[in-house]
Design an enzyme around this catalytic site. Structure first.
Site, PDB file in Angstrom:
ATOM      1  CG  ASN A 156      -0.443  -0.143   2.494  1.00  0.00           C
ATOM      2  OD1 ASN A 156       0.730  -0.476   2.640  1.00  0.00           O
ATOM      3  ND2 ASN A 156      -1.240   0.116   3.504  1.00  0.00           N
ATOM      4  NE  ARG A 164       6.665   2.571   8.724  1.00  0.00           N
ATOM      5  CZ  ARG A 164       5.337   2.624   8.957  1.00  0.00           C
ATOM      6  NH1 ARG A 164       4.736   3.796   9.034  1.00  0.00           N
ATOM      7  NH2 ARG A 164       4.639   1.550   9.087  1.00  0.00           N
ATOM      8  CE  LYS A 179       7.535 -11.118   0.652  1.00  0.00           C
ATOM      9  NZ  LYS A 179       6.917 -10.574  -0.559  1.00  0.00           N
ATOM     10  N   PRO A 180       9.755  -7.279  -1.044  1.00  0.00           N
ATOM     11  CG  PRO A 180      10.026  -6.394  -3.196  1.00  0.00           C
ATOM     12  CD  PRO A 180      10.690  -7.289  -2.173  1.00  0.00           C
ATOM     13  CB  ALA A 181       3.763  -6.374  -1.561  1.00  0.00           C
ATOM     14  CD  GLU A 255       4.864  -0.622  12.806  1.00  0.00           C
ATOM     15  OE1 GLU A 255       3.663  -0.349  13.014  1.00  0.00           O
ATOM     16  OE2 GLU A 255       5.788  -0.150  13.487  1.00  0.00           O
ATOM     17  CG  LEU A 256       1.106  -7.043  12.946  1.00  0.00           C
ATOM     18  CD1 LEU A 256       0.781  -8.108  13.972  1.00  0.00           C
ATOM     19  CD2 LEU A 256       1.800  -7.658  11.738  1.00  0.00           C
ATOM     20  NE  ARG A 283      -1.585   9.420   4.174  1.00  0.00           N
ATOM     21  CZ  ARG A 283      -0.883   8.614   4.971  1.00  0.00           C
ATOM     22  NH1 ARG A 283      -1.502   7.907   5.897  1.00  0.00           N
ATOM     23  NH2 ARG A 283       0.421   8.517   4.846  1.00  0.00           N
ATOM     24  CB  CYS A 289      -2.224  -0.002   8.484  1.00  0.00           C
ATOM     25  SG  CYS A 289      -0.870   1.160   8.457  1.00  0.00           S
ATOM     26  CD  GLU A 386      -6.524  -3.399   7.989  1.00  0.00           C
ATOM     27  OE1 GLU A 386      -6.173  -4.603   7.980  1.00  0.00           O
ATOM     28  OE2 GLU A 386      -5.732  -2.461   8.049  1.00  0.00           O
TER      29      GLU A 386
HETATM   30  P1  NAD Z   1      -0.121  -9.301   3.700  1.00  0.00           P
HETATM   31  O1  NAD Z   1       0.056  -9.684   5.117  1.00  0.00           O
HETATM   32  O2  NAD Z   1      -0.917 -10.166   2.829  1.00  0.00           O
HETATM   33  O3  NAD Z   1       1.292  -9.173   2.992  1.00  0.00           O
HETATM   34  C1  NAD Z   1       2.330  -8.370   3.535  1.00  0.00           C
HETATM   35  C2  NAD Z   1       3.663  -8.928   3.067  1.00  0.00           C
HETATM   36  O4  NAD Z   1       3.815 -10.233   3.604  1.00  0.00           O
HETATM   37  C3  NAD Z   1       3.776  -9.075   1.544  1.00  0.00           C
HETATM   38  O5  NAD Z   1       5.102  -8.792   1.166  1.00  0.00           O
HETATM   39  C4  NAD Z   1       3.467 -10.540   1.332  1.00  0.00           C
HETATM   40  O6  NAD Z   1       4.039 -11.065   0.155  1.00  0.00           O
HETATM   41  C5  NAD Z   1       4.113 -11.154   2.564  1.00  0.00           C
HETATM   42  N1  NAD Z   1       3.575 -12.455   2.926  1.00  0.00           N
HETATM   43  C6  NAD Z   1       2.317 -12.923   2.750  1.00  0.00           C
HETATM   44  N2  NAD Z   1       2.224 -14.191   3.215  1.00  0.00           N
HETATM   45  C7  NAD Z   1       3.449 -14.520   3.695  1.00  0.00           C
HETATM   46  C8  NAD Z   1       4.004 -15.685   4.297  1.00  0.00           C
HETATM   47  N3  NAD Z   1       3.248 -16.772   4.520  1.00  0.00           N
HETATM   48  N4  NAD Z   1       5.290 -15.676   4.669  1.00  0.00           N
HETATM   49  C9  NAD Z   1       6.048 -14.584   4.472  1.00  0.00           C
HETATM   50  N5  NAD Z   1       5.601 -13.441   3.901  1.00  0.00           N
HETATM   51  C10 NAD Z   1       4.313 -13.401   3.521  1.00  0.00           C
HETATM   52  O7  NAD Z   1      -0.656  -7.806   3.741  1.00  0.00           O
HETATM   53  P2  NAD Z   1      -0.959  -6.851   2.504  1.00  0.00           P
HETATM   54  O8  NAD Z   1      -2.262  -7.267   1.940  1.00  0.00           O
HETATM   55  O9  NAD Z   1       0.226  -6.737   1.594  1.00  0.00           O
HETATM   56  O10 NAD Z   1      -1.063  -5.438   3.239  1.00  0.00           O
HETATM   57  C11 NAD Z   1      -2.219  -5.032   3.855  1.00  0.00           C
HETATM   58  C12 NAD Z   1      -2.122  -5.226   5.342  1.00  0.00           C
HETATM   59  O11 NAD Z   1      -0.968  -4.553   5.846  1.00  0.00           O
HETATM   60  C13 NAD Z   1      -3.273  -4.595   6.075  1.00  0.00           C
HETATM   61  O12 NAD Z   1      -3.723  -5.455   7.088  1.00  0.00           O
HETATM   62  C14 NAD Z   1      -2.691  -3.333   6.675  1.00  0.00           C
HETATM   63  O13 NAD Z   1      -3.354  -2.861   7.800  1.00  0.00           O
HETATM   64  C15 NAD Z   1      -1.307  -3.758   6.958  1.00  0.00           C
HETATM   65  N6  NAD Z   1      -0.423  -2.597   7.041  1.00  0.00           N
HETATM   66  C16 NAD Z   1       0.039  -2.251   8.266  1.00  0.00           C
HETATM   67  C17 NAD Z   1       0.856  -1.154   8.404  1.00  0.00           C
HETATM   68  C18 NAD Z   1       1.366  -0.768   9.752  1.00  0.00           C
HETATM   69  O14 NAD Z   1       2.313  -0.012   9.800  1.00  0.00           O
HETATM   70  N7  NAD Z   1       0.801  -1.258  10.839  1.00  0.00           N
HETATM   71  C19 NAD Z   1       1.217  -0.399   7.278  1.00  0.00           C
HETATM   72  C20 NAD Z   1       0.718  -0.779   6.025  1.00  0.00           C
HETATM   73  C21 NAD Z   1      -0.102  -1.906   5.928  1.00  0.00           C
END
Ligand code: NAD
Length: 481
Positions: A156, A164, A179-181, A255-256, A283, A289, A386
């Site tokens: 996101n 960060r 490891k980026p998304a 950071e969840l 935003r 998050c 969420e």
């Molecule tokens: P996600 O948990 O699906 O993925 C996040 C990252 O983890 C990605 O790089 C993904 O490839 C990786 N990942 C997924 N499964 C994995 C596994 N089994 N092992 C290792 N890595 C794995 O989340 P998302 O959909 O990319 O992002 C949205 C979520 O992130 C929302 O819940 C949001 O609230 C949260 N978020 C939190 C913050 C914060 O600072 N608290 C900031 C931004 C986003």
């Protein structure tokens, strides 16, 4: 305009150098506004992870011995380079993630700021020296880098979620594997090349995009040379990573997910609260998050607030974020679009009033319109899950105690927002709200100089601020005679 793509190294960055994936595999990155392929990038696997780990481990000692001033100056140069490439970074963020260009520019400012902030923090890693109270010797406390770090980032904020973590790790003297998304690896690959250009030595940073996250990260988490995991993403994935990290008692920063309440008290400036809610909700198209997920409004002012917010939401232009005048871009992918639709349908099915939007836009791209729901029933999934989309869910309450109870009725605790003109109430409620961050009469709170993070199931640790670098430092006590 798409020439920003030519700046992206489309291979893996291993220790700062471009390299194809050992498997030879690649994957396509799509534009969520058009569903077109932007670029194909190398798809890292366990062999590449092992190589990155070797590099991170081999470089750690030299990197931690590099003078802090030198680490600081590399980060400062990286800050200047990101600013130099501002238009390219902003366009890449819009192309792969979808947010409107103006918002991508705001992310570039925010993301670059972590590089500048941690360049300033690198030279302020302090310890202490004191006499033992018993008179029996002296206490020397010093800080040392944790060591090789694995950083996993979400889609996101493709730039800011990288800087960060990377800037803090680099400032502290840690090597890192990022490891980026899979939806948004392009910005991170460009950032990796910019850090190399800024003078980051070979081996300090690897960037490994992959379609199979678990296959890449599981062996790294089991490798005894890895010392730290920093993760931003969903709570569900965070929990599973924490379980894996427990095996080696790894230092973790998490950071969840969030489920931020936006609480408007009866004495609030309603026009200001509407503008704040619009910012806190819209935003990043709601894909933040910190996004206001539940808007709780005192019933004394609920009708006025709802009417004004609906009117403001109705004026937002939805479209391809590269076009001028667009306020809201597409959601990241089809899955996210369906999830938003499901949560809206669930609330309406249980009796919520649909005041605006509520149906995905037909045609290409993952567009969902700004949506307003009121009279949200207490069993609606929207109150506990969420939504991560442009959906304002408004529920009423009566009086301060009920407002605080509504805010706290969640297992999450990342951000919260309160609107009131009464300073005593603002401080009282801010102290009672169970969240790591509270916005008082403001809808946007992120700041590189402030500690970002959550409590409860929203996470562990803080990023940014003076606290951010501590996540990458160990404390050592040396007992002196
Ligand atoms: P996600 O948990 O699906 O993925 C996040 C990252 O983890 C990605 O790089 C993904 O490839 C990786 N990942 C997924 N499964 C994995 C596994 N089994 N092992 C290792 N890595 C794995 O989340 P998302 O959909 O990319 O992002 C949205 C979520 O992130 C929302 O819940 C949001 O609230 C949260 N978020 C939190 C913050 C914060 O600072 N608290 C900031 C931004 C986003």
């Amino acid at each position: 305009m798409d020439s920003a793509l030519t700046w992206v190294p489309a291979e893996l960055l291993l220790g700062g150098h471009e390299k194809p994936a050992a498997s030879g595999r690649r994957f396509a990155v799509h534009n969520p506004a058009t569903e077109e392929i932007l670029l194909e990038v190398a798809d890292a696997g366990p062999d590449d992870a092992a190589q990155a780990m070797d590099l991170a481990a081999a470089t750690q000692a030299d990197w931690s011995a590099t003078p802090p001033r030198q680490r600081a100056e590399i980060l400062r140069r990286a800050y200047e380079l990101v600013e130099h490439h501002r238009d390219r970074f902003a366009l890449l963020v819009t192309l792969e993630m979808g947010k409107p260009l103006a918002e991508s520019h705001a992310e570039v400012s925010y993301g670059a700021e972590f590089l500048r902030w941690f360049s300033e923090e690198a030279v302020r890693i302090n310890g202490r020296y004191s006499a033992a109270p018993s008179g029996n010797g002296r206490i020397l406390v010093t800080k040392q880098p944790v060591g090789p770090t694995l950083a996993i980032t979400p889609w996101n904020f493709p730039l800011a979620m990288g800087t960060r973590k990377i800037a803090a790790a680099v400032a502290a003297g840690c090597t890192a594997i990022v490891k980026p998304a899979p939806d948004t690896p392009l910005t991170m690959l460009f950032l990796g090349s910019v850090l190399a250009e800024a003078g980051l030595p070979d081996g300090v940073l690897s960037v490994l995009p992959t379609m199979d996250a678990a296959a890449l990260t599981a062996p790294l988490l089991a490798d005894r040379r890895l010392r730290k995991l920093t993760f931003t993403g969903s709570t569900a994935v965070g929990k599973s990573l924490l379980a894996q990290a427990a095996g080696k008692v790894l230092r973790t920063s998490m950071e969840l997910g969030g489920n931020a309440p936006f609480v408007v008290f009866a004495d609030a400036d309603i026009d200001a609260a509407v503008e704040g809610a619009l910012a806190a909700k819209m935003r990043n198209g709601g894909e933040a998050c910190t996004a206001a997920n539940r808007i709780h409004v005192d019933n004394a002012v609920r009708d006025e607030f709802t009417e004004k917010l609906t009117a403001r939401m109705a004026k937002l232009n939805v479209g391809d974020g590269t076009r001028p005048g667009v306020d809201v871009g597409p959601l990241i992918n089809e899955r996210q679009c369906s999830k938003v639709g499901e949560l809206v349908d669930d609330a309406v099915g249980k009796g919520a009033a649909l005041l605006l939007g509520g149906r995905p836009e037909p045609g290409r791209g993952y567009f969902y319109p700004p949506t307003v729901l009121s009279e949200i029933p207490s069993d609606a999934r929207l109150l506990t899950e969420e939504v991560f989309g442009p959906v304002a869910a408004i529920a009423g309450f009566d009086g301060e105690t009920a407002g605080v109870a509504a805010a706290n009725a969640t297992e999450y605790g990342l951000a919260a927002y309160i609107y009131t003109r009464d300073l005593d109430r603002a401080l009282r409620v801010a102290e009672q709200v169970e969240s790591g961050m509270v916005g008082v009469n403001r809808g946007v709170i992120s700041d590189a100089a402030a500690p970002f993070g959550g409590i409860k199931e929203s996470g562990l640790g803080r990023e940014g601020g003076a606290e951010g670098i501590e996540e990458y430092l160990e404390t050592k006590y040396i007992a002196l005679a």
